[in-house]
Structures are given as C-alpha cells and as structure tokens.
Design a protein around this motif. Structure first.
Motif, PDB file in Angstrom:
ATOM      1  N   SER A   6       0.821  -1.204   0.000  1.00 22.49           N
ATOM      2  CA  SER A   6       0.000   0.000   0.000  1.00 22.49           C
ATOM      3  C   SER A   6       0.852   1.250   0.000  1.00 22.49           C
ATOM      4  N   SER A   7       2.165   1.065   0.000  1.00 22.01           N
ATOM      5  CA  SER A   7       3.078   2.195  -0.091  1.00 22.01           C
ATOM      6  C   SER A   7       4.260   1.764  -0.907  1.00 22.01           C
ATOM      7  N   THR A   8       5.098   2.675  -1.230  1.00 24.73           N
ATOM      8  CA  THR A   8       6.264   2.351  -2.033  1.00 24.73           C
ATOM      9  C   THR A   8       7.179   1.425  -1.276  1.00 24.73           C
ATOM     10  N   THR A   9       7.966   0.640  -2.022  1.00 24.48           N
ATOM     11  CA  THR A   9       8.886  -0.305  -1.397  1.00 24.48           C
ATOM     12  C   THR A   9       9.898   0.448  -0.561  1.00 24.48           C
ATOM     13  N   PRO A  10      10.085   0.078   0.702  1.00 15.43           N
ATOM     14  CA  PRO A  10      10.979   0.818   1.562  1.00 15.43           C
ATOM     15  C   PRO A  10      12.424   0.669   1.131  1.00 15.43           C
ATOM     16  N   GLN A  11      13.188   1.685   1.250  1.00 13.61           N
ATOM     17  CA  GLN A  11      14.599   1.674   0.943  1.00 13.61           C
ATOM     18  C   GLN A  11      15.388   1.765   2.229  1.00 13.61           C
ATOM     19  N   ILE A  12      16.675   1.363   2.152  1.00 13.36           N
ATOM     20  CA  ILE A  12      17.541   1.437   3.314  1.00 13.36           C
ATOM     21  C   ILE A  12      17.662   2.886   3.753  1.00 13.36           C
ATOM     22  N   GLY A  13      17.427   3.098   4.998  1.00 17.22           N
ATOM     23  CA  GLY A  13      17.467   4.455   5.531  1.00 17.22           C
ATOM     24  C   GLY A  13      16.095   5.004   5.821  1.00 17.22           C
ATOM     25  N   ASP A  14      15.024   4.302   5.335  1.00 19.26           N
ATOM     26  CA  ASP A  14      13.670   4.759   5.615  1.00 19.26           C
ATOM     27  C   ASP A  14      13.370   4.612   7.098  1.00 19.26           C
ATOM     28  N   PHE A  22       5.687  -2.125  16.710  1.00 17.82           N
ATOM     29  CA  PHE A  22       4.797  -2.920  17.552  1.00 17.82           C
ATOM     30  C   PHE A  22       5.134  -4.409  17.444  1.00 17.82           C
ATOM     31  N   TRP A  23       5.321  -4.903  16.208  1.00 18.33           N
ATOM     32  CA  TRP A  23       5.651  -6.306  16.024  1.00 18.33           C
ATOM     33  C   TRP A  23       7.024  -6.628  16.601  1.00 18.33           C
ATOM     34  N   LEU A  24       7.940  -5.682  16.554  1.00 19.03           N
ATOM     35  CA  LEU A  24       9.267  -5.913  17.123  1.00 19.03           C
ATOM     36  C   LEU A  24       9.199  -6.109  18.634  1.00 19.03           C
ATOM     37  N   LEU A  25       8.292  -5.392  19.299  1.00 16.80           N
ATOM     38  CA  LEU A  25       8.123  -5.582  20.746  1.00 16.80           C
ATOM     39  C   LEU A  25       7.677  -7.012  21.051  1.00 16.80           C
ATOM     40  N   LEU A 104      20.970  -5.912  22.196  1.00 13.56           N
ATOM     41  CA  LEU A 104      21.635  -4.614  22.005  1.00 13.56           C
ATOM     42  C   LEU A 104      21.409  -4.087  20.594  1.00 13.56           C
ATOM     43  N   LYS A 105      21.390  -4.978  19.604  1.00 13.38           N
ATOM     44  CA  LYS A 105      21.065  -4.531  18.244  1.00 13.38           C
ATOM     45  C   LYS A 105      19.620  -4.076  18.177  1.00 13.38           C
ATOM     46  N   TYR A 106      18.770  -4.733  18.944  1.00 14.60           N
ATOM     47  CA  TYR A 106      17.351  -4.379  18.982  1.00 14.60           C
ATOM     48  C   TYR A 106      17.146  -2.966  19.522  1.00 14.60           C
ATOM     49  N   ILE A 107      17.947  -2.589  20.528  1.00  9.88           N
ATOM     50  CA  ILE A 107      17.737  -1.278  21.143  1.00  9.88           C
ATOM     51  C   ILE A 107      18.297  -0.141  20.290  1.00  9.88           C
ATOM     52  N   GLU A 108      19.293  -0.442  19.450  1.00  8.72           N
ATOM     53  CA  GLU A 108      19.938   0.629  18.687  1.00  8.72           C
ATOM     54  C   GLU A 108      19.407   0.738  17.254  1.00  8.72           C
ATOM     55  N   MET A 109      18.332   0.043  16.923  1.00  7.32           N
ATOM     56  CA  MET A 109      17.787   0.108  15.569  1.00  7.32           C
ATOM     57  C   MET A 109      17.442   1.541  15.185  1.00  7.32           C
ATOM     58  N   ARG A 110      17.857   1.931  13.972  1.00  8.10           N
ATOM     59  CA  ARG A 110      17.588   3.287  13.500  1.00  8.10           C
ATOM     60  C   ARG A 110      16.917   3.317  12.130  1.00  8.10           C
ATOM     61  N   ASN A 111      17.025   2.242  11.365  1.00  8.58           N
ATOM     62  CA  ASN A 111      16.410   2.211  10.049  1.00  8.58           C
ATOM     63  C   ASN A 111      15.988   0.789   9.714  1.00  8.58           C
ATOM     64  N   GLN A 112      15.422   0.624   8.523  1.00 10.55           N
ATOM     65  CA  GLN A 112      14.874  -0.675   8.152  1.00 10.55           C
ATOM     66  C   GLN A 112      15.957  -1.715   7.903  1.00 10.55           C
ATOM     67  N   ARG A 113      17.151  -1.285   7.557  1.00  5.52           N
ATOM     68  CA  ARG A 113      18.243  -2.246   7.429  1.00  5.52           C
ATOM     69  C   ARG A 113      18.529  -2.902   8.775  1.00  5.52           C
ATOM     70  N   ASP A 114      18.495  -2.125   9.850  1.00  4.70           N
ATOM     71  CA  ASP A 114      18.708  -2.687  11.185  1.00  4.70           C
ATOM     72  C   ASP A 114      17.610  -3.684  11.544  1.00  4.70           C
ATOM     73  N   VAL A 115      16.380  -3.390  11.105  1.00  5.19           N
ATOM     74  CA  VAL A 115      15.277  -4.314  11.377  1.00  5.19           C
ATOM     75  C   VAL A 115      15.541  -5.665  10.717  1.00  5.19           C
ATOM     76  N   ARG A 116      16.028  -5.638   9.480  1.00  5.47           N
ATOM     77  CA  ARG A 116      16.321  -6.897   8.793  1.00  5.47           C
ATOM     78  C   ARG A 116      17.403  -7.686   9.517  1.00  5.47           C
ATOM     79  N   VAL A 117      18.399  -6.990  10.035  1.00  2.00           N
ATOM     80  CA  VAL A 117      19.461  -7.671  10.780  1.00  2.00           C
ATOM     81  C   VAL A 117      18.892  -8.341  12.024  1.00  2.00           C
TER      82      VAL A 117
END
Length: 719
Positions: A6-14, A22-25, A104-117
């Motif tokens: 429903s939106s454009t494909t997210p790019q790294i840095g979005d 919410f799902w990450l919690l 620790l990676k979970y707490i420092e997430m800043r973009n969608q690339r971090d989410v994939r990691v």
C-alpha cells in the motif's frame, strides 16, 4: 503469493513504521522466551532494559539511546560472561552472548536495514534453540515464534495492513517454505557432524555413577520421563522389565561406585570404543571376555541368526535428555547404532552426554550368559568389603555359608531371609548409623531397593561369592494407544548380580521377596502415587491416572509426541532409505538427483508465480482480474459490458433491467461494484481496505456461483 504494497517499497534508511515497532516488541519477547532457562541474571537484566527502552520509544517517552551507552552495555555484558563461562559452560556462554547481541542490536535500531538484521538474528536464535528443545510442544512453540518473527518482515512492505492480515500473510510465507523444508528433510543425507558441539553444562537428572542410601529414594519423588521403549517382536511382562543402566562394584561402607577401570573405558570411548561381541554370534564361544574366541563358521552364523526371533527381543528406545551418557537396555543388551558403545559390563553407553532426545535400536538376549570366566582382578573387586564394618552381618553370612555350602542354595536362603523376617518395604526408612547394613538387617528392618540389594551383596561377598550392584529402572507404563512403554524416574531401582560358576552373572532381586507387587505389577501397586512421586509435582499429568477419560487423553497426546520422536527426531539413514525406496524404488544417485531437480523446479515455479515474477495470463492485478472474471461470466449470459461503461454505470444498467426478475443478482452486483471502486480508486486506511477486500471477494464468489446455477436464456428467473 503476491504482496500488494500500500506504499512504495521501503529503501535502506527509511524510517521504521509504528506497526513494525509494535511487532518488534512482540518478537523480542517471543524469540527470547524459549531460552529463558539458559540465560544468566545479567543477560536477563540487560534484555529487560533493552525491551523497556524500546517500549518507551514506541510510546514516545524516550529517544533512541546514545551509542556510548549501547557500547558500555556490550562491554559489561561480555566481561560478565567471560567471568562466569566456566560455571555455566561454553555453549551456554555462547548462547548468552548471542542473546545479548540480539538485545543490544534491537535497542539501537535506527532504520529498516537494522530491522532486517534483527529479524535474521532472530531466525538464527530460533534454529539454535532446536539444539536443546526438540519435543513436539517446543516445536509448536518455536513455529509460533518463527511466525511472529516473519510478521516483522511483512510489516516492512505492508505497513497499512491489519494485525489479522499481517499474521495471515506471515503464515502463508511459512506454508510456502514447507515443501522445500520437507524435500530437504527427506533427501539430504544424515551425516555425522563435522565438529562436536560443546556440552551444555546442565544439572544432571536420573541415576548417578555413585549410589548412597537415599539416592534412589529421591528419584522416587520425580515424575520426569526417563525414556520410552517400543518392542518389535514380543512385549515382556512387567516382572521382566529390568532396565540396566549402571554397574557398581566398589563399596566403602557408605557409597557404591563404578570401578576405576570401567570409568576410564567410558572416558576413552569416543576415541577407543570398547568392543563386545553380539550374543547372536556367540555360538561356539559363549565367553565374551575370552582372549582367544573360537572361530564362528558361516553355517553357525546362519543358525544363530535364524534363531534370533525366537531367543531375542528387539526394541527401540527414545531416551530423554539427562546430560549423562548412560543408556538403557534389558539383559543382555546389544546395539549396532554408531553412537552407542557396548560396554564390557553389559551396559549401553552413549558416545556423548544425552543433551537432547536420543533414539537407538537395541536387541536383548535374556538367556545369554554374562562372563562365564571371571578374571582375577574382577573377582578381587567384587569380593572386597570395607574393613571392620558390619560385624553382625558377617556373622549371619558365616551361618548361611556353614548351613548351605553350595552357592545357589545359600543365595536363595539369603533371599528367603528377607521374606521370613519382618522386613518392611518403604520409601521413607529410618536413618542408619555408621554400620549401615547391620542397622538395616537387625534394627530397622525397613527400607527400599538399595537397602535390600546392598545387604544381599554384602552377605554374598562375605561368603566368598563375587557380587555387585546394578542400578537402572524396573517396570514401565504401557501406552495402549501406541503400544510403547514409558519409564519414569520414580521407577528407578537397584538389584544385585552374583557370579556363579558355569552361569556367569545372575540377577537376584531381594525386593521381590519383600514387595512382590512392586516387581510384578509396577510401582503404583506398592505405593500411593499421591504420597510418592506426585507429592512434589502438583501439576504433573500423571495425576490423571485415576480419571479414565483424562488418562486416555493424556496417553493419546503422549502417543502423538512419541510418533513425533520416532518419525522426525529418529529419522536416521536407514529410515530415510526406506522412505526413498517407497518413492523411487531402487535408490540411486541419478534417481535422487532427478527427483530433487523436479521438486525444486516445481517449488521455484510456484515461488516465482506467488512473487509475481511469473505470469500465466495478461490479466492486471488480482482485484481487476476478479472483477473481469465476473463480467465475462455475465457476458456468457447475454449481459455485456461496453468498453465505454464504467463499473458504476454497468452496475446501474443491470439493476434497472433485472431488479424485478433477479433481485439477488442486482444486490450482489451493487455490493461488488462498491467494493471494487473503493479498492481501486480510494486511499483507504488498513482496516477499511481489508474490510472492502473481504466484501469484494465474498460478493464475487457468490456471483460466480449464481451465474453457474442460473438457467438463463434472455433474462434471469432466479429471485
């Protein structure tokens, strides 16, 4: 399956959407939940801090943590793990390190690339959890965790979908991966690991290599499952189910221990496994310890193997994790499994500690002789008694020897002594003094299996007969649903073996003289479960034994878990060859390669079609294709749509023409058109979009069925 974003494909840095957050919690808690029992307090504390901080970010109360804080937590956590790694074991330390890195990676997430990691790390942790959690319930738990972790990826590309739709998409992804997983499970060869995983440093359960008065009494209060066994040819009766686990020959007056020589053989078994011939081939040479075994001809081997079904018992054992190497078998047990060692004292030993469920095949020969010859060292070990101990028992033993010069009548007289005197079998005997055997035989006269076996062995040795202690389990609960026996820790038992000339080691169980029901009918025939193994287990499913319908339900569920262990965890090379033979006939490398190529090609085609990379028609998106399908069916019935007619105009024409003759058609067409226009031309919130999509699919389905059933000539006649 095609994802319609429903939106454009997210790019790294979005930026990360709130739905993804919410799902990450949820994912953070789900991924860590199966490994709570492996984490240290420091690891739990840091993971809790990271989770609470993320909750604060989600509700907008705190900002993202500075990098120096995350770095400080990482250094502190690594230092702490280094200090406690010896206490918790290397593998547990590595698991804790991975969990800390994930948090620790979970707490420092800043973009969608971090989410994939974080998601990929979550998948790795889930796979790691299977090392120590392989039961059916744990597998179902991990599948749910995998689904939740997959939903995080879905939200990166469909951030406006409802919670229910996100779960549905994630579930479809898992189902789409199932064919490839099944193919790999079926075809990949079962190879031995190229390296040895470090042992989990866990609390050991079950029997120990040393035995003091009271140790088995503690086990009788445990409802933990020790192992399960299913028989192929014949099921022994309960009185014959003596499951051998350990043999103890050294006695210091208080504790029984394994001989140092046997312990050294166990230690070296991984590199230099001791050998013991199978009883099936001991035809001309029944003595397995002979240095010059008589040659066995091919004719003798055929005769021995032809009698195998008559004289042997074949069965499969699935041992539960005990973090110890002892395995279980009926006398005389022999296993040809590569990971099982046949010890000289007729025990079975695993090459490594049992840290997860282990399945192995066993064949037992009840009439086989054990050690018809006894070495001088063995004789000495099994005749030793502590000096200046139990003088009253020594006097009693001398009386038996004087009265019964022949060994066998003497031993049976000793057995009869426990039956003729007022001995009492109990799990809570009175305490014993320094002269344990004297106190038991002449003062207390109350005890359980260890008391009786120890006293009998002491008297046998005192009269010059080599004797030793054997520990294991006696009996088993038959599951009529699946036909296997469940053996629990509370069934732990100890008995004696005495060496007799011409017969070898012979089993004597004094418990049978005092409490015959315990041996013939099982533990429950002698003791009240509520006062023994259920006393410390208020939530054990064994409490359902007294309620027939609940007990049947318990056994049915246990059967399902058993079949899971047999067919999934026990899917070894032999079983794999059987399944492939049923599919391919003669199994060859060429047939396997062709079979794999065909299956993988079909899977790739399906995935390509689902991802939208492969098209079999020139239709547009699925919604337009579905609408056009309805229009085509209407055209077959003479209701044609002009190229210039819009959806609303076409629907209005149908309603005006058929509102009286076919009101159901008009109502469905009105609903279909409204939903179609909303889906195609309106920017809807996620919940509204999903509601219209559901309504559109339902209307299209009903219209198709209506048009298939309708007998149309020039007009509709269905109301």
């Amino acid at each position: 399956m095609t994802l319609t974003a429903s939106s454009t494909t997210p790019q790294i840095g979005d930026n990360i959407s709130r739905q993804t957050l919410f799902w990450l919690l949820i994912t953070n808690i789900a991924v860590l939940s199966p490994l709570f029992d492996k984490t240290t307090p420091w690891t739990l504390g840091i993971c809790a801090i990271c989770l609470l901080w993320r909750v604060g970010i989600y509700v907008g109360k705190v900002a993202k943590p500075p990098r120096f804080l995350v770095t400080s937590l990482a250094i502190g956590a690594a230092t702490t793990l280094a200090l406690v790694s010896k206490e918790i074991g290397l593998l547990n330390a590595l698991v804790n390190l991975l969990l800390l890195g994930y948090a620790l990676k979970y707490i420092e997430m800043r973009n969608q690339r971090d989410v994939r990691v974080v998601v990929l790390a979550g998948y790795f942790i889930i796979a790691l959890t299977f090392i120590d959690h392989q039961s059916l319930l744990n597998t179902a738990h991990l599948l749910v965790v995998t689904l939740i972790n997959t939903c995080v990826l879905v939200t990166l590309y469909q951030d406006k979908q409802s919670l229910k739709h996100t779960v549905w998409i994630g579930g479809k992804f898992l189902l789409q991966s199932l064919p490839l997983a099944l193919l790999l499970f079926l075809v990949l060869p079962r190879l031995a690991p190229l390296w040895l995983v470090p042992n989990m440093k866990e609390a050991q359960t079950g029997l120990s290599d040393s035995l003091a008065i009271g140790d088995i009494g503690k086990l009788t209060r445990s409802t933990e499952l020790a192992f399960r066994a299913s028989f192929t040819n014949a099921k022994p009766i309960n009185a014959e189910l003596y499951w051998r686990a350990l043999v103890m020959e050294n006695y210091d007056g208080v504790t029984w221990r394994q001989d140092a020589g046997i312990k050294q053989l166990q230690k070296d078994a991984l590199l230099f496994p001791p050998s013991r011939p199978s009883p099936a081939l001991m035809v001309n040479n029944p003595d397995p310890m002979s240095k010059s075994p008589a040659p066995i001809s091919s004719e003798d081997q055929e005769i021995a193997l032809s009698k195998q079904d008559k004289h042997s018992i074949r069965y499969q054992v699935i041992a539960e994790p005990s973090h110890q190497p002892w395995l279980f078998g009926l006398d005389v047990a022999y296993s040809q499994d590569d990971n099982v060692v046949n010890m000289p004292d007729y025990r079975l030993l695993a090459l490594r500690n049992i840290d997860q469920r282990m399945s192995y095949q066993v064949e037992s020969w009840p009439k086989a002789k054990m050690d018809l010859r006894l070495s001088a060292r063995q004789r000495q070990i099994n005749l030793e008694l502590p000096s200046q101990s139990n003088p009253r028992t020594l006097t009693l033993a001398e009386q038996f020897k004087t009265q019964y010069p022949a060994p066998k009548p003497r031993l049976w007289a000793m057995m009869g002594h426990f039956n003729s005197e007022p001995f009492f079998y109990t799990l809570t005997p009175p305490p014993l003094g320094p002269q344990q055997v004297d106190d038991f035989l002449f003062e207390n006269k109350a005890g359980f299996c260890v008391h009786y076996a120890a006293a009998f062995i002491f008297m046998a040795r005192a009269t010059g007969l080599p004797a030793r202690m054997v520990t294991g389990y006696q009996g088993g609960e038959l599951n009529p649903q699946a036909g296997y026996y469940s053996v629990y820790q509370y069934m732990a038992h100890a008995w004696a073996e005495v060496w007799l000339e011409g017969e070898g080691w012979v089993r004597f169980d004094p418990t049978a003289m005092v409490a015959p029901d315990r041996i013939e009918q099982g533990f429950d025939a002698q003791f009240d479960p509520a006062l023994s193994y259920l006393q410390e287990s208020p939530f054990s499913s064994l409490r359902f034994k007294s309620m027939p319908w609940l007990n049947e339900l318990r056994q049915r569920f246990a059967s399902i878990d058993y079949y899971w262990s047999v067919w999934v965890l026990g899917f070894n090379q032999d079983r794999q060859n059987q399944v492939l033979s049923g599919i391919l006939g003669d199994v060859t490398n060429t047939k396997i390669a062709v079979f794999m190529g065909l299956c993988i090609s079909l899977i790739v085609l399906y995935i390509a079609y689902s991802a939208g990379l492969l098209h079999f028609s020139t239709q547009g998106d699925p919604i337009s294709a579905r609408y056009q399908q309805v229009c085509n069916r209407l055209a077959h019935h003479g209701i044609k749509r002009n190229d210039s007619d819009g959806p609303n105009q076409f629907a209005q024409q149908i309603i005006e023409q058929y509102q009286h003759s076919a009101p159901q058609l008009c109502a469905l067409m009105h609903t279909l058109t409204q939903s179609y226009v909303a889906l195609k031309y309106q920017d809807l919130p996620a919940d509204d979009y999903q509601a219209h999509l559901t309504e559109f699919k339902a209307a299209a389905k009903q219209l198709n069925w209506l048009l298939l059933r309708a007998k149309v000539k020039k007009k509709f006649t269905l109301a």
